[in-house]
Design a protein around this motif. Structure first.
Motif, PDB file in Angstrom:
ATOM      1  N   SER A  83       3.750  -8.446   1.188  1.00 54.40           N
ATOM      2  CA  SER A  83       3.514  -7.041   1.541  1.00 54.40           C
ATOM      3  C   SER A  83       4.368  -6.103   0.705  1.00 54.40           C
ATOM      4  N   ASP A  90      -9.910  -8.595  -4.574  1.00 51.56           N
ATOM      5  CA  ASP A  90     -10.086  -9.230  -3.265  1.00 51.56           C
ATOM      6  C   ASP A  90      -9.025  -8.780  -2.254  1.00 51.56           C
ATOM      7  N   PHE A  91      -7.814  -8.474  -2.742  1.00 52.76           N
ATOM      8  CA  PHE A  91      -6.700  -8.147  -1.861  1.00 52.76           C
ATOM      9  C   PHE A  91      -6.617  -6.655  -1.538  1.00 52.76           C
ATOM     10  N   THR A 137      -7.979  -2.638  -0.388  1.00 53.25           N
ATOM     11  CA  THR A 137      -8.839  -1.879   0.531  1.00 53.25           C
ATOM     12  C   THR A 137      -9.734  -0.958  -0.286  1.00 53.25           C
ATOM     13  N   HIS A 170      -4.077  -4.974   0.994  1.00 57.99           N
ATOM     14  CA  HIS A 170      -3.930  -5.325   2.419  1.00 57.99           C
ATOM     15  C   HIS A 170      -2.513  -5.860   2.641  1.00 57.99           C
ATOM     16  N   TYR A 187       0.800  -7.020   5.297  1.00 61.06           N
ATOM     17  CA  TYR A 187       0.960  -7.817   6.523  1.00 61.06           C
ATOM     18  C   TYR A 187       2.320  -7.575   7.167  1.00 61.06           C
ATOM     19  N   VAL A 207      -7.965 -13.354   0.555  1.00 56.03           N
ATOM     20  CA  VAL A 207      -7.401 -12.806   1.796  1.00 56.03           C
ATOM     21  C   VAL A 207      -7.588 -13.791   2.940  1.00 56.03           C
ATOM     22  N   TYR A 208      -8.816 -14.325   3.074  1.00 56.88           N
ATOM     23  CA  TYR A 208      -9.069 -15.326   4.115  1.00 56.88           C
ATOM     24  C   TYR A 208      -8.140 -16.537   3.951  1.00 56.88           C
ATOM     25  N   VAL A 240      -4.393 -15.552   4.872  1.00 55.17           N
ATOM     26  CA  VAL A 240      -4.168 -15.335   6.308  1.00 55.17           C
ATOM     27  C   VAL A 240      -4.262 -16.640   7.089  1.00 55.17           C
TER      28      VAL A 240
END
Length: 838
Positions: free
Chosen positions: A265, A278-279, A281, A287, A289, A469-470, A473
């Motif tokens: 982050s 991909d990461f 917005t 994105h 965390y 991202v998937y 996480v």
């Protein structure tokens, strides 16, 4: 040759026994006398042995015990290493018998304990403080709290009686309060972070009207700092230590998971251009965390807080036992009463016990009588009548009368102190079933890390957009949800609560192994006298064929004065009641399992069973053998009396069967346990008792070695054998049996040889021990099932195995919540044993 050495590090009788055994194992050593009070060992040897050899026998240079030549400079205890040589903890390890020390609730290092609070160097969990076994009380004035002294008395300022000073807060509570304070701070900063992050899901987010998302990211970063670097920094310290020492544990996973999310982050906020699309917005920010980091850490902290609270309840039995000890006693000095601290009572002191008071030490009533509530020691609710010459026990409660007693066992020698010590030691012992868990735990964390990496790769290669991202996480969720602590706590929590429950019911368990084996026994070997019977034999009659009855009675009583056997005491008491004259005895000999022999005025007196008569070459039984046999068939014990190798009569002794023996034996048989009686008594008496109790088998005329060999034979057939006994002659069999069960009313040698002690000395206690062991083992298996199932189901779900079928993913925050409560659920299940009825 004999030499005296200085030995430091001994804190109790258990230490003395350990040092003695270790030194005796050294070659050429013939005798060792150890004293913890003098801190010395008197060693007799055939030839000189080097000092280094003794130190090696005691465990080497890093041992708790250090031996040296007197007046030399031995290695100080405080310099000894504690964690397998690790200096980082700077905590000197104590011997397990030392009180008021810290231990790991998962027993990662066996029974190691530490001087200072901290975290376990293996699993990283908070060390738990063992309740102090030495309750030193100070006194203060209710009007002038600045007045504090070690003994009761009056206030030097106002003259009021001083009252016991209660500690302001236990260290256990301080630990809980410290975690509670950190929890409040964590919540204070985590909740705003969570709200800011979740607000992104609101259409036309009103917060974005105040400022842009990239600035809100900075706010989340600032709010997360106190959570990471203050409230939960200890988790990262533990993770770092675990990686350096390669003792991978729960905090390794927590530290890696939240640390990666936090660092990701920060880089995403400072350098968004280096990350792929991909990461990012829709607005071009990455994105972040921060909310996952803060929430996960706060939830883990919540789990630690709940565990700290639960741990205090698991040691509740020890605390309740400690409360039984009074703080002061009334000493009688020259007819005057003086209130003193119980720590100042000395052996031989005369103590006045008033109505409703707790008995301060173990001793014997010398004047008066009363009823004593012994339920806190034996678990039996009915008060017991006590008269002159009866034994009373510390911690029990006097009824409505006053009496005088003489102190016989004080301090750590009292039954209450020994019970507390035994419960404390047993609570920290490891059950064999724990070895399976240890093997799993050894590979658990590396496997979880590998699963996390594989999860990321699979999502990256085969998952839907945004793949990275998937993958990121879900990989973190796998790390967070895995909980090795639930596995580690499954056994020790149940053992701790179970051992405490047993102590409250008069069943003292020496270690966790005894609990596990007791659940598996299929044969119970029991002695007769003092185990099945009351152990309070009385003389029914004496038959003398030659000579004057009173003179013969005086002679056999004189011989028995030197014997410790209950039957001997019965004869002596009977002779005193008949006013028989006792005489001086020469060359007394106690023949184990047979009887006693001695000389009075050149006459050889023999008193015992038929084996003794045969040994002494007394063969003329014709006049009395029929009478003796008839008495024996009625279940009575009969001893032949011989003077100068000629039988002159016999004495009949009765010992009633305990009422509880019938119920206990029937219940054990119902549970599938075969009950066999081995006794030194004759065939006829043994058969009568066995028939009355409906025993499946019995063996009579057993010497100590016979009992030992019989148990070995059963074990050779694959039987798991428990042995119950109360005498010195039972000690070898108690030690050989898979489970030795000593009657608390018996000898110290028998109790020391046993793995379970029944305070009341009642066969129903064996039923209680069996029921308790079954409940504890069932509870342990439930805990292990919960822990294995939790990880077996939780880790695949966190990895995303349900996503292709149900579209379900597990947030790292939900994973953290589940992980925190997994350990708490194991402890909560163990606490159910507190309400168990055995």
């Amino acid at each position: 040759m004999t030499h005296i050495y200085t030995v430091i590090g001994m804190t109790c009788s258990g230490c003395e026994a350990h040092v003695t055994k270790s030194l005796l194992s050294v070659e050429n050593i013939t005798d060792v006398l150890v004293s913890k009070e003098k801190k010395e060992a008197v060693i007799t040897m055939d030839k000189h042995v080097e000092l280094e050899t003794f130190q090696t026998a005691l465990g080497g240079k890093d041992s708790k015990y250090q031996i040296s030549i007197p007046n030399s400079d031995p290695k100080k205890e405080s310099e000894s290493s504690c964690c397998g040589g690790s200096k980082e903890n700077k905590q000197a390890v104590n011997h397990k018998h030392e009180a008021g020390t810290y231990y790991c609730p998962m027993h990662c290092e066996g029974d190691k304990v530490y001087d200072k609070f901290g975290d376990c160097p293996v699993c990283g969990m908070d060390l738990v403080k063992q309740p102090s076994l030495v309750q030193k009380v100070q006194y203060t004035c209710p009007m002038h709290p600045e007045v504090i002294q070690d003994e009761p008395g009056s206030c030097p300022i106002c003259g009021m009686d001083l009252v016991p000073l209660e500690p302001s807060a236990s260290e256990e509570n301080k630990s809980y309060l410290d975690l509670s304070k950190k929890m409040k701070i964590a919540l204070l900063f985590t909740i705003p972070v969570f709200i800011i992050a979740m607000s992104e899901m609101i259409p036309n987010n009103p917060m974005f009207e105040i400022m842009e998302l990239k600035y809100w990211n900075w706010v989340q970063f600032v709010l997360t700092l106190p959570v990471v670097f203050y409230a939960c920094w200890m988790f990262f310290e533990r993770a770092f230590k675990s990686i350096i020492s390669w003792n991978l544990n729960m905090f390794t996973l927590i530290g890696i998971g939240t640390g990666v999310a936090f660092l990701f982050s920060i880089f995403g906020m400072l350098f968004p251009d280096i990350f792929p699309a991909d990461f990012k917005t829709a607005s071009g920010t990455v994105h972040l965390y921060f909310e996952a980091t803060a929430v996960v850490l706060t939830l883990v902290l919540l789990g630690q807080l709940l565990e700290a609270k639960a741990h205090s309840r698991t040691s509740g039995a020890i605390k309740e036992l400690l409360k039984l000890a009074p703080t002061e006693a009334t000493l009688i000095v020259d007819g005057e009463e003086k209130v003193i601290s119980i720590h100042d009572i000395k052996k031989g002191d005369s103590i006045r016990v008033k109505p409703g008071e707790k008995i301060p030490v173990d001793g014997t009533i010398t004047e008066g009588s009363s009823t004593i509530d012994e339920s806190m020691i034996t678990g039996e609710p009915i008060p017991v009548d006590k008269n002159k010459d009866d034994i009373v026990t510390s911690g029990t409660i006097n009824g409505t009368k006053s009496f005088l007693m003489v102190a016989e066992k004080v301090g750590s020698d009292t039954l209450l102190s020994q019970i507390v010590q035994m419960v404390s030691d047993a609570s920290r012992s490891r059950a064999p079933i724990q070895n399976v868990v240890d093997k799993v735990a050894k590979y658990f964390v590396p496997i979880v890390v590998a699963v996390s990496v594989v999860t990321f790769i699979i999502w990256w290669q085969f998952g839907p957009e945004p793949k990275l991202v998937y993958g990121f996480v879900n990989a973190i969720a796998v790390l967070i949800i895995a909980c090795p602590c639930a596995l580690g706590l499954a056994t020790p929590m149940s053992v701790m609560v179970g051992v405490g429950k047993g102590a409250q019911n008069g069943v003292l368990i020496k270690n966790a192994e005894a609990i596990e084996k007791m659940d598996k026994i299929d044969v119970l070997i029991t002695d007769k006298t003092g185990t099945i019977t009351e152990g309070k034999p009385s003389v029914e009659k004496i038959i003398v064929k030659e000579g004057i009855e009173l003179e013969v009675l005086g002679k056999i009583a004189s011989i028995n004065q030197s014997s410790e056997h209950p039957l001997a005491n019965a004869v002596v008491n009977f002779a005193k009641d008949k006013n028989a004259t006792l005489q001086k005895v020469a060359d007394f000999e106690s023949v184990t399992g047979k009887g006693v022999v001695g000389f009075i005025n050149s006459e050889k007196i023999s008193l015992g069973n038929q084996k003794l008569m045969e040994q002494e070459q007394v063969t003329d039984f014709s006049e009395v053998i029929k009478e003796v046999t008839a008495e024996q068939k009625l279940g009575k014990t009969v001893s032949y009396i011989a003077i100068n190798k000629k039988v002159v009569g016999y004495i009949t002794i009765t010992d009633a069967i305990k009422a509880s023996s019938f119920e206990a034996i029937e219940e054990l048989k119902r549970q599938g346990v075969e009950v066999i009686m081995l006794t030194g008594d004759n065939e006829n008496t043994a058969k009568a008792v066995a028939s009355e109790l409906n025993l499946s088998d019995f063996k009579a005329s057993c010497l100590p070695q016979d009992k030992l060999e019989y148990i070995k034979q059963l074990q050779a057939k694959g039987k798991i054998v428990a042995m119950a006994g109360d005498g010195i002659n039972d000690a070898p069999a108690l030690a050989q049996a898979d489970i030795g069960i000593a009657m608390g009313t018996g000898t110290d040698v028998a109790i020391e040889s046993a793995k379970i002690t029944l305070v009341k000395g009642d066969l129903l206690g064996i039923v209680k021990a069996k029921n308790l062991s079954h409940a504890v083992m069932k509870n342990i298996k439930q805990n292990l099932f919960f822990a294995f199932i939790y990880n077996t189901i939780g880790i695949p779900i966190a990895a995303g195995v349900l996503f292709p079928f149900l579209g379900i993913l597990l947030s790292p925050m939900i994973a953290a919540l589940a992980m925190s409560f997994s350990s708490v659920s194991v402890i909560a299940n163990a606490l159910r044993l507190r309400s168990l009825k055995i």
